[in-house]
Design an enzyme around this catalytic site. Structure first.
Site, PDB file in Angstrom:
ATOM      1  N   ILE A  28      -6.873   9.593  10.144  1.00  0.00           N
ATOM      2  CA  ILE A  28      -5.718  10.147   9.422  1.00  0.00           C
ATOM      3  C   ILE A  28      -6.237  10.583   8.050  1.00  0.00           C
ATOM      4  O   ILE A  28      -6.926   9.795   7.373  1.00  0.00           O
ATOM      5  CB  ILE A  28      -4.610   9.070   9.232  1.00  0.00           C
ATOM      6  CG1 ILE A  28      -4.230   8.387  10.561  1.00  0.00           C
ATOM      7  CG2 ILE A  28      -3.392   9.650   8.517  1.00  0.00           C
ATOM      8  CD1 ILE A  28      -3.545   9.260  11.582  1.00  0.00           C
ATOM      9  N   SER A  40      -5.877  -0.672  13.063  1.00  0.00           N
ATOM     10  CA  SER A  40      -6.673   0.566  13.233  1.00  0.00           C
ATOM     11  C   SER A  40      -7.253   0.596  14.634  1.00  0.00           C
ATOM     12  O   SER A  40      -7.442  -0.462  15.265  1.00  0.00           O
ATOM     13  CB  SER A  40      -7.824   0.566  12.221  1.00  0.00           C
ATOM     14  OG  SER A  40      -8.675   1.677  12.439  1.00  0.00           O
ATOM     15  N   TYR A  69     -15.076  -3.450   7.725  1.00  0.00           N
ATOM     16  CA  TYR A  69     -13.786  -2.818   8.046  1.00  0.00           C
ATOM     17  C   TYR A  69     -13.390  -3.147   9.487  1.00  0.00           C
ATOM     18  O   TYR A  69     -12.261  -3.585   9.746  1.00  0.00           O
ATOM     19  CB  TYR A  69     -13.878  -1.302   7.849  1.00  0.00           C
ATOM     20  CG  TYR A  69     -12.553  -0.595   8.032  1.00  0.00           C
ATOM     21  CD1 TYR A  69     -11.562  -0.682   7.057  1.00  0.00           C
ATOM     22  CD2 TYR A  69     -12.283   0.134   9.183  1.00  0.00           C
ATOM     23  CE1 TYR A  69     -10.340  -0.052   7.228  1.00  0.00           C
ATOM     24  CE2 TYR A  69     -11.060   0.767   9.359  1.00  0.00           C
ATOM     25  CZ  TYR A  69     -10.089   0.678   8.375  1.00  0.00           C
ATOM     26  OH  TYR A  69      -8.869   1.297   8.542  1.00  0.00           O
ATOM     27  N   GLY A 123       0.836  -1.218   0.000  1.00  0.00           N
ATOM     28  CA  GLY A 123       0.000   0.000   0.000  1.00  0.00           C
ATOM     29  C   GLY A 123       0.857   1.248   0.000  1.00  0.00           C
ATOM     30  O   GLY A 123       0.532   2.248   0.646  1.00  0.00           O
ATOM     31  N   ALA A 124       1.951   1.216  -0.783  1.00  0.00           N
ATOM     32  CA  ALA A 124       2.912   2.331  -0.763  1.00  0.00           C
ATOM     33  C   ALA A 124       2.622   3.382  -1.825  1.00  0.00           C
ATOM     34  O   ALA A 124       3.385   4.330  -1.966  1.00  0.00           O
ATOM     35  CB  ALA A 124       4.328   1.776  -0.950  1.00  0.00           C
ATOM     36  N   LYS A 145     -10.092  -5.388  10.810  1.00  0.00           N
ATOM     37  CA  LYS A 145      -9.056  -4.835  11.680  1.00  0.00           C
ATOM     38  C   LYS A 145      -9.023  -5.537  13.037  1.00  0.00           C
ATOM     39  O   LYS A 145      -7.944  -5.717  13.610  1.00  0.00           O
ATOM     40  CB  LYS A 145      -9.243  -3.321  11.831  1.00  0.00           C
ATOM     41  CG  LYS A 145      -9.083  -2.562  10.508  1.00  0.00           C
ATOM     42  CD  LYS A 145      -7.692  -2.731   9.894  1.00  0.00           C
ATOM     43  CE  LYS A 145      -7.488  -1.885   8.653  1.00  0.00           C
ATOM     44  NZ  LYS A 145      -6.123  -1.944   8.130  1.00  0.00           N
TER      45      LYS A 145
HETATM   46  N1  LIG Z   1      -6.514   6.974   7.084  1.00  0.00           N
HETATM   47  C1  LIG Z   1      -7.077   6.538   8.208  1.00  0.00           C
HETATM   48  O1  LIG Z   1      -7.868   7.243   8.866  1.00  0.00           O
HETATM   49  C2  LIG Z   1      -6.699   5.169   8.738  1.00  0.00           C
HETATM   50  C3  LIG Z   1      -7.013   4.874  10.068  1.00  0.00           C
HETATM   51  C4  LIG Z   1      -6.678   3.630  10.571  1.00  0.00           C
HETATM   52  C5  LIG Z   1      -6.064   2.696   9.761  1.00  0.00           C
HETATM   53  N2  LIG Z   1      -5.778   2.993   8.472  1.00  0.00           N
HETATM   54  C6  LIG Z   1      -5.141   1.970   7.640  1.00  0.00           C
HETATM   55  O2  LIG Z   1      -3.963   2.472   7.065  1.00  0.00           O
HETATM   56  C7  LIG Z   1      -3.665   1.731   5.879  1.00  0.00           C
HETATM   57  C8  LIG Z   1      -3.298   2.697   4.757  1.00  0.00           C
HETATM   58  O3  LIG Z   1      -4.428   3.467   4.428  1.00  0.00           O
HETATM   59  P1  LIG Z   1      -4.350   5.010   3.982  1.00  0.00           P
HETATM   60  O4  LIG Z   1      -5.158   5.772   4.951  1.00  0.00           O
HETATM   61  O5  LIG Z   1      -2.946   5.401   3.722  1.00  0.00           O
HETATM   62  O6  LIG Z   1      -5.222   4.947   2.640  1.00  0.00           O
HETATM   63  P2  LIG Z   1      -4.842   5.076   1.105  1.00  0.00           P
HETATM   64  O7  LIG Z   1      -4.109   6.345   0.854  1.00  0.00           O
HETATM   65  O8  LIG Z   1      -6.104   4.812   0.377  1.00  0.00           O
HETATM   66  O9  LIG Z   1      -3.813   3.865   0.872  1.00  0.00           O
HETATM   67  C9  LIG Z   1      -4.236   2.535   0.709  1.00  0.00           C
HETATM   68  C10 LIG Z   1      -3.148   1.792  -0.019  1.00  0.00           C
HETATM   69  O10 LIG Z   1      -3.518   0.402  -0.113  1.00  0.00           O
HETATM   70  C11 LIG Z   1      -3.259  -0.029  -1.450  1.00  0.00           C
HETATM   71  N3  LIG Z   1      -4.128  -1.151  -1.786  1.00  0.00           N
HETATM   72  C12 LIG Z   1      -5.490  -1.209  -1.750  1.00  0.00           C
HETATM   73  N4  LIG Z   1      -5.905  -2.406  -2.172  1.00  0.00           N
HETATM   74  C13 LIG Z   1      -4.784  -3.122  -2.500  1.00  0.00           C
HETATM   75  C14 LIG Z   1      -4.567  -4.428  -3.005  1.00  0.00           C
HETATM   76  N5  LIG Z   1      -5.586  -5.273  -3.283  1.00  0.00           N
HETATM   77  N6  LIG Z   1      -3.295  -4.838  -3.220  1.00  0.00           N
HETATM   78  C15 LIG Z   1      -2.247  -3.999  -2.966  1.00  0.00           C
HETATM   79  N7  LIG Z   1      -2.400  -2.755  -2.481  1.00  0.00           N
HETATM   80  C16 LIG Z   1      -3.652  -2.320  -2.258  1.00  0.00           C
HETATM   81  C17 LIG Z   1      -3.514   1.208  -2.303  1.00  0.00           C
HETATM   82  O11 LIG Z   1      -2.757   1.142  -3.520  1.00  0.00           O
HETATM   83  P3  LIG Z   1      -3.304   0.718  -4.954  1.00  0.00           P
HETATM   84  O12 LIG Z   1      -4.708   1.207  -5.075  1.00  0.00           O
HETATM   85  O13 LIG Z   1      -2.340   1.381  -5.878  1.00  0.00           O
HETATM   86  O14 LIG Z   1      -3.185  -0.762  -4.989  1.00  0.00           O
HETATM   87  C18 LIG Z   1      -2.912   2.302  -1.427  1.00  0.00           C
HETATM   88  O15 LIG Z   1      -1.531   2.412  -1.654  1.00  0.00           O
HETATM   89  C19 LIG Z   1      -4.915   0.888   5.580  1.00  0.00           C
HETATM   90  O16 LIG Z   1      -4.698  -0.446   5.999  1.00  0.00           O
HETATM   91  C20 LIG Z   1      -5.989   1.534   6.460  1.00  0.00           C
HETATM   92  O17 LIG Z   1      -6.996   0.624   6.841  1.00  0.00           O
HETATM   93  C21 LIG Z   1      -6.077   4.218   7.930  1.00  0.00           C
END
Ligand SMILES: NC(=O)c1ccc[n+]([C@@H]2O[C@H](COP(=O)([O-])OP(=O)(O)OC[C@H]3O[C@@H](n4cnc5c(N)ncnc54)[C@H](OP(=O)(O)O)[C@@H]3O)[C@@H](O)[C@H]2O)c1
Length: 259
Positions: free
Chosen positions: A184, A139, A151, A14-15, A155
């Protein structure tokens, strides 16, 4: 002895945006080789162009063959994996009934099974590279069952898997951390409404999480909540459950949506 990141190899799923992208930048600046994994090739190429030690790799965490191939590439090209950051994730939608089944199962497949797949494919290389670290980006939603149920369950599952694996892999010299972010602001999890409200200051940035991941790599901690104040909610949920439930039912999210 302290854990020195210099010259070590990290794999981050998810980079291509948000937390994973910010973490890839931070670890590359520390002198690590960073294998940046996601599906969007153009976004990974743009990230890799920023730093010579970021190596893009296109893979989908729901495909076991692609994750096995990723682990093989990392072994052949770099000979080690000292850090695995399971961060790929999707928000998923509400669960109301039959129409939401596929979306909910997909959310579990990416967020929970995707992380398990990566740990399975990298298990041997992480052992061979010990002392090594796994950071599972779960999360606060893995501690408080509120909002979209798919979701939350993905988690909660990841928190449980991480907790059990932290104990199981300790003897192999691999630490496993459940890293639990609160709200976030990212592309996949935009918090525009909340940011525009007085609650806006409670929303963190991807860089806050990247900093917490960096600290976990140094310390070998097995649990981390970021921003740290969310921990108070988790404690409240366990020590004063009726108070927590009364407060939770008054929020919009208690209807199962992300609002
Ligand atoms: N933002 C928040 O409030 C928050 C809070 C708690 C936890 N989190 C967790 O933090 C993590 C990162 O999320 P983020 O907030 O940074 O969101 P984001 O910007 O949407 O990033 C999500 C990443 O996951 C990748 N991804 C999605 N489906 C995938 C798949 N099938 N295979 C490989 N990569 C995949 C996406 O890349 P591609 O689409 O290019 O594949 C993207 O790089 C997640 O696990 C999320 O649940 C976020």
């Amino acid at each position: 002895m302290s854990w020195d990141p210099t010259g070590k190899v990290a794999v981050i799923t998810g980079a291509s945006s948000g937390i994973g992208e910010a973490t890839a930048r931070r670890l590359a600046r520390l002198g690590m080789t960073v294998v940046a994994v996601a599906r969007r090739e153009d976004r990974l190429a743009a990230l890799a162009a920023e730093h010579p030690s970021i190596v893009p790799h296109v893979a989908d965490v729901t495909d076991t063959g692609q994750i096995d191939a990723l682990a093989e590439r990392v072994r052949e090209e770099f000979g080690a994996c000292h850090v695995l950051i399971n961060n790929a994730g999707v928000p998923g939608g509400s669960f109301r009934g039959r129409d939401d089944l596929e979306d909910t199962l997909h959310t579990l497949d990416v967020n929970l099974s995707g992380s398990i797949r990566c740990m399975a494919s990298f298990a041997e290389l992480l052992s061979d590279s010990a002392p090594s670290r796994v950071v599972n980006v779960a999360s606060v939603a893995g501690k408080l069952g509120i909002g979209p149920a798919g979701y939350a369950s993905s988690k909660f599952g990841l928190v449980g898997f991480s907790e059990a694996m932290a104990l199981a892999w300790r003897s192999r010299g691999i630490t496993v951390c459940q890293l639990n972010p609160g709200f976030i602001h990212t592309e996949g999890f935009p918090k525009d409404q909340m940011r525009a409200s007085p609650m806006g200051r409670l929303v963190g940035t991807p860089e806050d999480v990247a900093r917490a991941i960096h600290e976990v790599l140094l310390s070998g901690a097995t649990e981390r909540t970021v921003p740290a104040w969310y921990r108070a909610l988790v404690v409240l949920r366990h020590v004063a459950t009726p108070v927590y439930r009364t407060a939770a039912t008054r929020t919009k999210r208690s209807g199962g949506s992300r609002d």
